[in-house]
Design a protein around this motif. Structure first.
Motif, PDB file in Angstrom:
ATOM      1  N   LYS A 208       2.040   8.565 -17.755  1.00  0.00           N
ATOM      2  CA  LYS A 208       1.297   9.792 -18.034  1.00  0.00           C
ATOM      3  C   LYS A 208       2.135  10.970 -17.562  1.00  0.00           C
ATOM      4  N   LEU A 209       2.395  11.904 -18.479  1.00  0.00           N
ATOM      5  CA  LEU A 209       3.258  13.034 -18.154  1.00  0.00           C
ATOM      6  C   LEU A 209       2.505  14.084 -17.348  1.00  0.00           C
ATOM      7  N   PHE A 210       3.233  14.764 -16.456  1.00  0.00           N
ATOM      8  CA  PHE A 210       2.661  15.894 -15.735  1.00  0.00           C
ATOM      9  C   PHE A 210       2.459  17.051 -16.711  1.00  0.00           C
ATOM     10  N   ASN A 211       1.493  17.911 -16.400  1.00  0.00           N
ATOM     11  CA  ASN A 211       1.214  19.041 -17.285  1.00  0.00           C
ATOM     12  C   ASN A 211       2.395  19.994 -17.403  1.00  0.00           C
ATOM     13  N   ASP A 212       3.203  20.059 -16.351  1.00  0.00           N
ATOM     14  CA  ASP A 212       4.333  20.985 -16.374  1.00  0.00           C
ATOM     15  C   ASP A 212       5.644  20.289 -16.744  1.00  0.00           C
ATOM     16  N   SER A 213       5.553  19.096 -17.330  1.00  0.00           N
ATOM     17  CA  SER A 213       6.767  18.358 -17.688  1.00  0.00           C
ATOM     18  C   SER A 213       7.534  19.088 -18.777  1.00  0.00           C
ATOM     19  N   ARG A 214       8.841  19.029 -18.635  1.00  0.00           N
ATOM     20  CA  ARG A 214       9.678  19.625 -19.657  1.00  0.00           C
ATOM     21  C   ARG A 214       9.552  18.841 -20.964  1.00  0.00           C
ATOM     22  N   SER A 215      10.003  19.463 -22.056  1.00  0.00           N
ATOM     23  CA  SER A 215       9.914  18.824 -23.359  1.00  0.00           C
ATOM     24  C   SER A 215      10.756  17.548 -23.392  1.00  0.00           C
ATOM     25  N   LEU A 216      10.159  16.466 -23.893  1.00  0.00           N
ATOM     26  CA  LEU A 216      10.846  15.176 -23.952  1.00  0.00           C
ATOM     27  C   LEU A 216      11.048  14.741 -25.392  1.00  0.00           C
ATOM     28  N   LYS A 217      12.102  13.948 -25.607  1.00  0.00           N
ATOM     29  CA  LYS A 217      12.379  13.384 -26.915  1.00  0.00           C
ATOM     30  C   LYS A 217      12.593  11.883 -26.770  1.00  0.00           C
ATOM     31  N   LYS A 218      12.395  11.181 -27.886  1.00  0.00           N
ATOM     32  CA  LYS A 218      12.717   9.752 -27.872  1.00  0.00           C
ATOM     33  C   LYS A 218      14.182   9.567 -27.517  1.00  0.00           C
ATOM     34  N   PHE A 219      14.458   8.516 -26.783  1.00  0.00           N
ATOM     35  CA  PHE A 219      15.802   8.132 -26.363  1.00  0.00           C
ATOM     36  C   PHE A 219      16.328   8.961 -25.197  1.00  0.00           C
ATOM     37  N   ASP A 220      15.499   9.846 -24.621  1.00  0.00           N
ATOM     38  CA  ASP A 220      15.902  10.494 -23.372  1.00  0.00           C
ATOM     39  C   ASP A 220      15.968   9.419 -22.282  1.00  0.00           C
ATOM     40  N   VAL A 221      16.976   9.527 -21.406  1.00  0.00           N
ATOM     41  CA  VAL A 221      17.172   8.536 -20.366  1.00  0.00           C
ATOM     42  C   VAL A 221      16.422   8.963 -19.105  1.00  0.00           C
ATOM     43  N   VAL A 222      15.691   8.040 -18.506  1.00  0.00           N
ATOM     44  CA  VAL A 222      14.908   8.313 -17.299  1.00  0.00           C
ATOM     45  C   VAL A 222      15.244   7.271 -16.230  1.00  0.00           C
ATOM     46  N   LYS A 223      14.802   7.557 -15.003  1.00  0.00           N
ATOM     47  CA  LYS A 223      14.963   6.591 -13.907  1.00  0.00           C
ATOM     48  C   LYS A 223      13.704   6.616 -13.050  1.00  0.00           C
ATOM     49  N   PHE A 224      13.485   5.533 -12.309  1.00  0.00           N
ATOM     50  CA  PHE A 224      12.245   5.422 -11.532  1.00  0.00           C
ATOM     51  C   PHE A 224      12.348   4.267 -10.546  1.00  0.00           C
ATOM     52  N   ASN A 225      11.497   4.342  -9.519  1.00  0.00           N
ATOM     53  CA  ASN A 225      11.250   3.213  -8.620  1.00  0.00           C
ATOM     54  C   ASN A 225       9.866   2.665  -8.945  1.00  0.00           C
TER      55      ASN A 225
ATOM     56  N   THR B 220      16.811  12.425 -16.647  1.00  0.00           N
ATOM     57  CA  THR B 220      18.205  12.652 -16.267  1.00  0.00           C
ATOM     58  C   THR B 220      18.782  13.789 -17.095  1.00  0.00           C
ATOM     59  N   SER B 221      19.838  14.384 -16.604  1.00  0.00           N
ATOM     60  CA  SER B 221      20.459  15.504 -17.317  1.00  0.00           C
ATOM     61  C   SER B 221      21.935  15.583 -16.950  1.00  0.00           C
ATOM     62  N   GLY B 222      22.649  16.424 -17.698  1.00  0.00           N
ATOM     63  CA  GLY B 222      24.051  16.693 -17.395  1.00  0.00           C
ATOM     64  C   GLY B 222      24.936  15.467 -17.428  1.00  0.00           C
ATOM     65  N   GLU B 223      25.843  15.403 -16.468  1.00  0.00           N
ATOM     66  CA  GLU B 223      26.814  14.313 -16.402  1.00  0.00           C
ATOM     67  C   GLU B 223      26.118  12.970 -16.182  1.00  0.00           C
ATOM     68  N   GLU B 224      25.062  12.975 -15.356  1.00  0.00           N
ATOM     69  CA  GLU B 224      24.321  11.739 -15.118  1.00  0.00           C
ATOM     70  C   GLU B 224      23.760  11.190 -16.423  1.00  0.00           C
ATOM     71  N   LYS B 225      23.167  12.052 -17.245  1.00  0.00           N
ATOM     72  CA  LYS B 225      22.599  11.619 -18.525  1.00  0.00           C
ATOM     73  C   LYS B 225      23.680  11.062 -19.441  1.00  0.00           C
ATOM     74  N   ASN B 226      24.796  11.751 -19.548  1.00  0.00           N
ATOM     75  CA  ASN B 226      25.877  11.297 -20.427  1.00  0.00           C
ATOM     76  C   ASN B 226      26.426   9.944 -19.997  1.00  0.00           C
ATOM     77  N   ASP B 227      26.592   9.771 -18.680  1.00  0.00           N
ATOM     78  CA  ASP B 227      27.108   8.497 -18.176  1.00  0.00           C
ATOM     79  C   ASP B 227      26.135   7.352 -18.462  1.00  0.00           C
ATOM     80  N   LEU B 228      24.847   7.619 -18.265  1.00  0.00           N
ATOM     81  CA  LEU B 228      23.850   6.565 -18.483  1.00  0.00           C
ATOM     82  C   LEU B 228      23.678   6.258 -19.974  1.00  0.00           C
ATOM     83  N   LEU B 229      23.794   7.276 -20.829  1.00  0.00           N
ATOM     84  CA  LEU B 229      23.718   7.034 -22.272  1.00  0.00           C
ATOM     85  C   LEU B 229      24.796   6.055 -22.714  1.00  0.00           C
ATOM     86  N   GLN B 230      25.980   6.225 -22.130  1.00  0.00           N
ATOM     87  CA  GLN B 230      27.082   5.333 -22.469  1.00  0.00           C
ATOM     88  C   GLN B 230      26.900   3.959 -21.829  1.00  0.00           C
TER      89      GLN B 230
END
Length: 664
Positions: free
Chosen positions: A217-234, A283-293
């Protein structure tokens, strides 16, 4: 650290509420000598104005925004204005205000009544309901509605009184600062911690659909998301300190709340930090690019879904670039094994989310080829089914071992889009007979000529040609042209300098004469091979039957006139020769457009089948016994020079779609 805590407190809803509330009360005390404004009409700017503006901005609008809230806002104000009607000097103003409030109330009620959850969103009443909702919410939002009331009472009862101008000015300043509150930046936390929510936190894990798919469930203030965006979690239920990575698989709006499905793809090994359990971070920036690969998102194709079997999986298709095609190779992992599946079909489906909301998706089907065994140039089938939501990727085959091979092994082509070859043993292909089937122009004659070129190095090839094309296409080879009855067939079979003999038949119809001449040809070839076998000098002879329906027709399609029984007996004898010739090294390459017209006795002796595009039901029924229903359904959609191959001579132990286009 102290500054950080102060900033956190200034974003807290309760702190802001009591801060502004105290400021208004102190301002009123120093101006009028009373802590609270009176309950007279002139002081409704407080009770029905600025106080409600502050309350709705902080506690209501961040969570709710619907016609129900507009009704909640308008009904109390209507009751208030009805009660003070006689206290307002200008009755025109009163009628304007009450009319606006009643209009907002009526529009909200009508919007809710028109909303039909059993109808499509495109239905007229639902479209009208949506427009009325938007109008009601825009004008009936608490921030706007109560601000209008605040300004009305302030301007009517206080502006113009010189001794209170500074009081009005201060109230306007406080009101302006209240409007500047950023609802998306508010928090309920009083004290910061190492695990405090940061701006990359987008939602909270609400449940788990399977071992790998999480409902968030997304937070109300969550930024815009798209399919295939990379995320991380515990994930707290795993009782580990590991950080996992995943991808946004789907995005839904349910009950005015945003939800996503997150597919777990692996463990995050590079970008780790202490995260709040069960909170998902973008994830964003360099972290996102590295994880996409690292996660190979560009090759991600979907997940295994219910209804999958050992030999065939169903998968929900979800690819960043929509370019999946029939015949493409997919791969997934089961433990340490890489299993390969070939796409054979796809269908569209709808998922009912809530009431009238629906979501469309594609379910693909892929047949298991198995685990690649390079030393065998084949696949080894896996004996179980992968788990639901197992990630599926477009196959990468460049790293797979493909050893060198030589005759009698021959490369028919590659699995589409890969470097994996489909290998056929030409000795077995001919000795156990092979059928090339498909409509005109699909590529079967082209492949037959390529096979004949390879066979000519160690096999006598006799071509019965009704088209006249073979002599032209093979004019660079040593060819013996023979009469229809095979008058010089014995000399040709003994002559080692000419590997290919062509018998050009001018008549395309299966007349009794042509059938009789063909039977005699078969008998002479059969007797020659039999004698060689008995002399302990076995030979290899390939009979290539172009337009096989003319040479070995099914009884229903005998075109002869006169003695039908005699013609049928000839066909039976030819089929018997085909059946027994295998023992003495005589094999056939049967080329036909439709299986319906060709003798089934001959076709059923073909232990290897290469089928190009086909449309007729008879071919589907016949080929179903060889390749199965899934591949049969793929036949009408095959591209030119794409074929389904199966049988004894093919190295793969499973039918597969291959691309026979030759590499330049």
């Amino acid at each position: 650290m102290i500054l950080k805590k102060v900033k956190l407190l200034l974003k807290n809803r309760i702190v802001l509420f009591f801060g502004f509330f105290t400021a208004i009360l102190l301002l009123n005390f120093f101006s009028t000598g009373m802590l609270f404004p009176t309950t007279e009409t002139k002081d409704l700017w407080f009770y029905s104005g600025i106080f409600m503006v502050l309350f709705t901005i902080l506690f209501i609008e961040p969570y709710y925004s619907s016609p129900k809230n507009v009704i909640t806002n308008t009904v109390p104000l209507i009751l208030v204005f009805l009660a003070i009607k006689n206290d307002i000097a200008d009755q025109t103003q009163w009628w304007v205000i009450i009319s606006v409030l009643i209009t907002l109330l009526v529009v909200s009620v009508i919007a809710m009544m028109l909303d039909d959850k059993n109808s499509s969103p495109t239905a007229f009443r639902n479209k009208l309901s949506e427009r009325l909702k938007n109008i009601a919410i825009f004008f009936g939002k608490g921030k706007r509605l109560y601000s209008a009331i605040f300004l009305y009472f302030l301007l009517v009862y206080y502006v113009g009184q010189n001794d209170l101008n500074w009081y009005v000015f201060c109230l306007l300043v406080i009101w302006a600062f209240i409007l500047l509150i950023d609802q998306n930046d508010l928090t309920n936390a009083f004290v910061g911690s190492k695990k405090e929510k940061d701006k990359s936190a987008i939602g909270q894990i609400f449940g788990i659909e399977s071992q790998k798919m999480f409902l968030v469930k997304l937070f109300n203030d969550s930024r815009s998301l798209k399919k295939f965006d990379v995320v991380k979690f515990n994930y707290s239920m795993r009782n580990t300190q590991k950080t996992y990575t995943g991808v946004v698989f789907d995005h839904h709006l349910l009950n005015q709340e945003q939800w996503i499905k997150v597919l777990w793809l692996g463990e995050c090994k590079t970008y780790t930090k202490h995260l709040i359990d069960d909170t998902v971070y973008i994830t964003s920036g360099e972290e996102k690019n590295d994880l996409l690969q690292e996660l190979e998102i560009d090759n991600f194709a979907g997940v295994v879904v219910e209804g999958s079997e050992i030999g065939k999986i169903k998968f929900e298709y979800s690819k960043k670039e929509d370019n999946l095609q029939e015949g493409d190779l997919l791969e997934l992992k089961v433990g340490d094994m890489r299993l390969f599946y070939q796409v054979v079909s796809g269908t569209t489906n709808k998922e009912h989310l809530e009431a009238r909301n629906e979501s469309g998706f594609i379910i693909g089907e892929a047949v298991q080829l198995g685990e690649w065994r390079g030393n065998e140039l084949s696949f080894n089938k896996f004996g179980w089914v992968p788990q639901i939501n197992t990630p599926i990727f477009m196959a990468k085959t460049a790293d797979l071992d493909v050893p060198k091979y030589s005759l009698p092994d021959y490369k028919l082509g590659n699995i589409p889009g890969t470097t994996l070859p489909s290998i056929i043993n030409l000795d077995e292909a001919i000795s156990h007979h092979t059928a090339l089937l498909g409509i005109t122009g699909s590529g079967k004659s082209h492949l037959a000529r390529e096979i004949v070129r390879e066979l000519s190095s160690n096999t006598k090839v006799i071509i019965v040609d009704f088209t006249g094309e073979w002599a032209r296409e093979l004019d660079d080879l040593s060819i013996e042209n023979m009469a229809v009855g095979g008058g010089n067939i014995d000399d040709f079979l003994k002559d080692e300098s000419k590997p290919i003999g062509i018998i050009t038949v001018p008549d395309m119809s299966n007349t009794e004469d042509i059938l009789d001449q063909t039977q005699k040809l078969f008998e002479r070839v059969f007797n020659f091979a039999k004698q060689k076998y008995q002399d302990d000098e076995p030979c290899k002879i390939a009979l290539v039957l172009e337009e096989a329906h003319t040479i070995t027709p099914e009884a229903n399609f005998l075109g002869v006139g006169g003695d039908f029984g005699k013609a049928k007996a000839i066909i039976s004898k030819m089929s018997q020769i085909a059946l027994q010739g295998r023992k003495y090294g005589v094999g056939m390459l049967v080329i036909a457009q439709r299986t319906a017209n060709v003798s089934k006795t001959v076709l059923t002796q073909c232990n290897t089948v290469i089928c190009f595009q086909a449309y007729d039901e008879t071919s589907f029924n016949f080929l179903g016994n060889y390749v199965g229903k899934s591949f049969v359904e793929a036949l009408p959609n095959l591209k030119q020079y794409h074929a389904i191959v199966t049988g004894k001579a093919v190295r793969s132990n499973m039918p597969m779609i291959i691309d026979l286009t030759k590499e330049p």
